[in-house]
Design a protein around this motif. Sequence first.
Motif, PDB file in Angstrom:
ATOM      1  N   GLU A 137      21.024  31.466 -16.937  1.00  0.00           N
ATOM      2  CA  GLU A 137      21.978  32.547 -17.179  1.00  0.00           C
ATOM      3  C   GLU A 137      23.293  32.001 -17.711  1.00  0.00           C
ATOM      4  O   GLU A 137      23.869  32.546 -18.661  1.00  0.00           O
ATOM      5  CB  GLU A 137      22.207  33.352 -15.898  1.00  0.00           C
ATOM      6  CG  GLU A 137      21.033  34.229 -15.524  1.00  0.00           C
ATOM      7  CD  GLU A 137      21.222  34.930 -14.188  1.00  0.00           C
ATOM      8  OE1 GLU A 137      22.331  34.835 -13.589  1.00  0.00           O
ATOM      9  OE2 GLU A 137      20.268  35.588 -13.730  1.00  0.00           O
ATOM     10  N   LEU A 140      22.742  30.637 -21.344  1.00  0.00           N
ATOM     11  CA  LEU A 140      22.619  31.736 -22.306  1.00  0.00           C
ATOM     12  C   LEU A 140      23.969  32.396 -22.558  1.00  0.00           C
ATOM     13  O   LEU A 140      24.287  32.765 -23.690  1.00  0.00           O
ATOM     14  CB  LEU A 140      21.583  32.758 -21.824  1.00  0.00           C
ATOM     15  CG  LEU A 140      20.139  32.292 -21.916  1.00  0.00           C
ATOM     16  CD1 LEU A 140      19.206  33.281 -21.218  1.00  0.00           C
ATOM     17  CD2 LEU A 140      19.710  32.078 -23.357  1.00  0.00           C
ATOM     18  N   ALA A 141      24.778  32.532 -21.520  1.00  0.00           N
ATOM     19  CA  ALA A 141      26.124  33.085 -21.701  1.00  0.00           C
ATOM     20  C   ALA A 141      26.967  32.147 -22.569  1.00  0.00           C
ATOM     21  O   ALA A 141      27.692  32.613 -23.466  1.00  0.00           O
ATOM     22  CB  ALA A 141      26.788  33.311 -20.345  1.00  0.00           C
ATOM     23  N   ASP A 142      26.872  30.838 -22.328  1.00  0.00           N
ATOM     24  CA  ASP A 142      27.601  29.865 -23.156  1.00  0.00           C
ATOM     25  C   ASP A 142      27.151  29.954 -24.610  1.00  0.00           C
ATOM     26  O   ASP A 142      27.978  29.971 -25.528  1.00  0.00           O
ATOM     27  CB  ASP A 142      27.368  28.434 -22.658  1.00  0.00           C
ATOM     28  CG  ASP A 142      28.040  28.138 -21.335  1.00  0.00           C
ATOM     29  OD1 ASP A 142      28.924  28.924 -20.910  1.00  0.00           O
ATOM     30  OD2 ASP A 142      27.679  27.113 -20.713  1.00  0.00           O
ATOM     31  N   LEU A 143      25.833  29.982 -24.824  1.00  0.00           N
ATOM     32  CA  LEU A 143      25.288  30.044 -26.173  1.00  0.00           C
ATOM     33  C   LEU A 143      25.714  31.334 -26.867  1.00  0.00           C
ATOM     34  O   LEU A 143      26.117  31.325 -28.036  1.00  0.00           O
ATOM     35  CB  LEU A 143      23.762  29.925 -26.143  1.00  0.00           C
ATOM     36  CG  LEU A 143      23.055  29.928 -27.489  1.00  0.00           C
ATOM     37  CD1 LEU A 143      23.526  28.775 -28.366  1.00  0.00           C
ATOM     38  CD2 LEU A 143      21.548  29.855 -27.288  1.00  0.00           C
ATOM     39  N   ARG A 144      25.655  32.430 -26.149  1.00  0.00           N
ATOM     40  CA  ARG A 144      26.089  33.709 -26.715  1.00  0.00           C
ATOM     41  C   ARG A 144      27.553  33.634 -27.138  1.00  0.00           C
ATOM     42  O   ARG A 144      27.925  34.080 -28.224  1.00  0.00           O
ATOM     43  CB  ARG A 144      25.889  34.834 -25.701  1.00  0.00           C
ATOM     44  CG  ARG A 144      26.289  36.203 -26.217  1.00  0.00           C
ATOM     45  CD  ARG A 144      26.050  37.290 -25.147  1.00  0.00           C
ATOM     46  NE  ARG A 144      26.292  38.600 -25.665  1.00  0.00           N
ATOM     47  CZ  ARG A 144      27.496  39.187 -25.732  1.00  0.00           C
ATOM     48  NH1 ARG A 144      28.559  38.547 -25.284  1.00  0.00           N
ATOM     49  NH2 ARG A 144      27.631  40.395 -26.224  1.00  0.00           N
ATOM     50  N   GLY A 145      28.392  33.056 -26.299  1.00  0.00           N
ATOM     51  CA  GLY A 145      29.801  32.912 -26.632  1.00  0.00           C
ATOM     52  C   GLY A 145      30.020  32.046 -27.857  1.00  0.00           C
ATOM     53  O   GLY A 145      30.845  32.370 -28.717  1.00  0.00           O
ATOM     54  N   VAL A 147      27.860  31.492 -30.317  1.00  0.00           N
ATOM     55  CA  VAL A 147      27.362  32.200 -31.504  1.00  0.00           C
ATOM     56  C   VAL A 147      28.340  33.295 -31.917  1.00  0.00           C
ATOM     57  O   VAL A 147      28.670  33.427 -33.102  1.00  0.00           O
ATOM     58  CB  VAL A 147      25.949  32.780 -31.253  1.00  0.00           C
ATOM     59  CG1 VAL A 147      25.535  33.734 -32.362  1.00  0.00           C
ATOM     60  CG2 VAL A 147      24.932  31.646 -31.116  1.00  0.00           C
ATOM     61  N   LEU A 148      28.823  34.070 -30.968  1.00  0.00           N
ATOM     62  CA  LEU A 148      29.788  35.121 -31.297  1.00  0.00           C
ATOM     63  C   LEU A 148      31.070  34.535 -31.873  1.00  0.00           C
ATOM     64  O   LEU A 148      31.661  35.096 -32.792  1.00  0.00           O
ATOM     65  CB  LEU A 148      30.083  35.978 -30.068  1.00  0.00           C
ATOM     66  CG  LEU A 148      28.936  36.881 -29.611  1.00  0.00           C
ATOM     67  CD1 LEU A 148      29.308  37.602 -28.318  1.00  0.00           C
ATOM     68  CD2 LEU A 148      28.542  37.868 -30.694  1.00  0.00           C
ATOM     69  N   THR A 176      20.847  39.380 -35.826  1.00  0.00           N
ATOM     70  CA  THR A 176      20.727  39.282 -34.374  1.00  0.00           C
ATOM     71  C   THR A 176      22.023  39.614 -33.661  1.00  0.00           C
ATOM     72  O   THR A 176      22.130  39.417 -32.479  1.00  0.00           O
ATOM     73  CB  THR A 176      20.290  37.861 -33.964  1.00  0.00           C
ATOM     74  OG1 THR A 176      21.272  36.923 -34.409  1.00  0.00           O
ATOM     75  CG2 THR A 176      18.917  37.536 -34.513  1.00  0.00           C
ATOM     76  N   THR A 177      23.013  40.110 -34.377  1.00  0.00           N
ATOM     77  CA  THR A 177      24.270  40.460 -33.717  1.00  0.00           C
ATOM     78  C   THR A 177      24.332  41.918 -33.437  1.00  0.00           C
ATOM     79  O   THR A 177      23.641  42.723 -33.968  1.00  0.00           O
ATOM     80  CB  THR A 177      25.478  40.048 -34.573  1.00  0.00           C
ATOM     81  OG1 THR A 177      25.375  40.680 -35.840  1.00  0.00           O
ATOM     82  CG2 THR A 177      25.555  38.557 -34.688  1.00  0.00           C
TER      83      THR A 177
END
Length: 177
Positions: A137, A140-145, A147-148, A176-177
């Motif tokens: 979790e 995935l939050a780090d990766l999402r940040g 990428v955003l 994918t955004t």
Amino acid sequence: MSDRPDLLESLRAAVAGGRAPSPEDLTRLALVSDPLVLRKAGKVLARLEDAEGLRPLRVAVLATCTIGSYEQILRASLVSAGILPDLAPGPYGMFELTLATDPFDGVDVITLLLDETCFLPDDWAATDVDGLAGHLEARLADLRGLVLSAVGGAAAAGRRATRPPAGRAPARTHNTT
């Protein structure tokens, strides 16, 4: 596919003539599922420059691992979809730093190649399922940040290209955004 050598020869001829592969060859290439043939096709197509009929696209390739033949397979897949890719692999071992800090100027698409090291903790024990879930979790939050942040700081949108199973339509690019 019994015409693979013929396909590769046809691609070589098109590249030598400075032209895009024929629509028939692009369709045949899109139907190839053998990674060895795709790798060979990608190597041939790497010499193709400014081919009329193919849309130019600058693609940043970032990975948490060595990319191996990914670059050649990605090139063959994109060309089969009518795209002339200019692939820009990121520096090895700097996935997160590059994703967090690179402005991606002139990049149309960012592709991410992730292996298990991006998600599994170094000290994880197979019996610690709750620990793994918490770590996943957080990762995935780090990766999402990341990428955003990359998408927000660049003109590019995060996209992924997928390879269809043999006999299916050519690869499509999905937002994918």
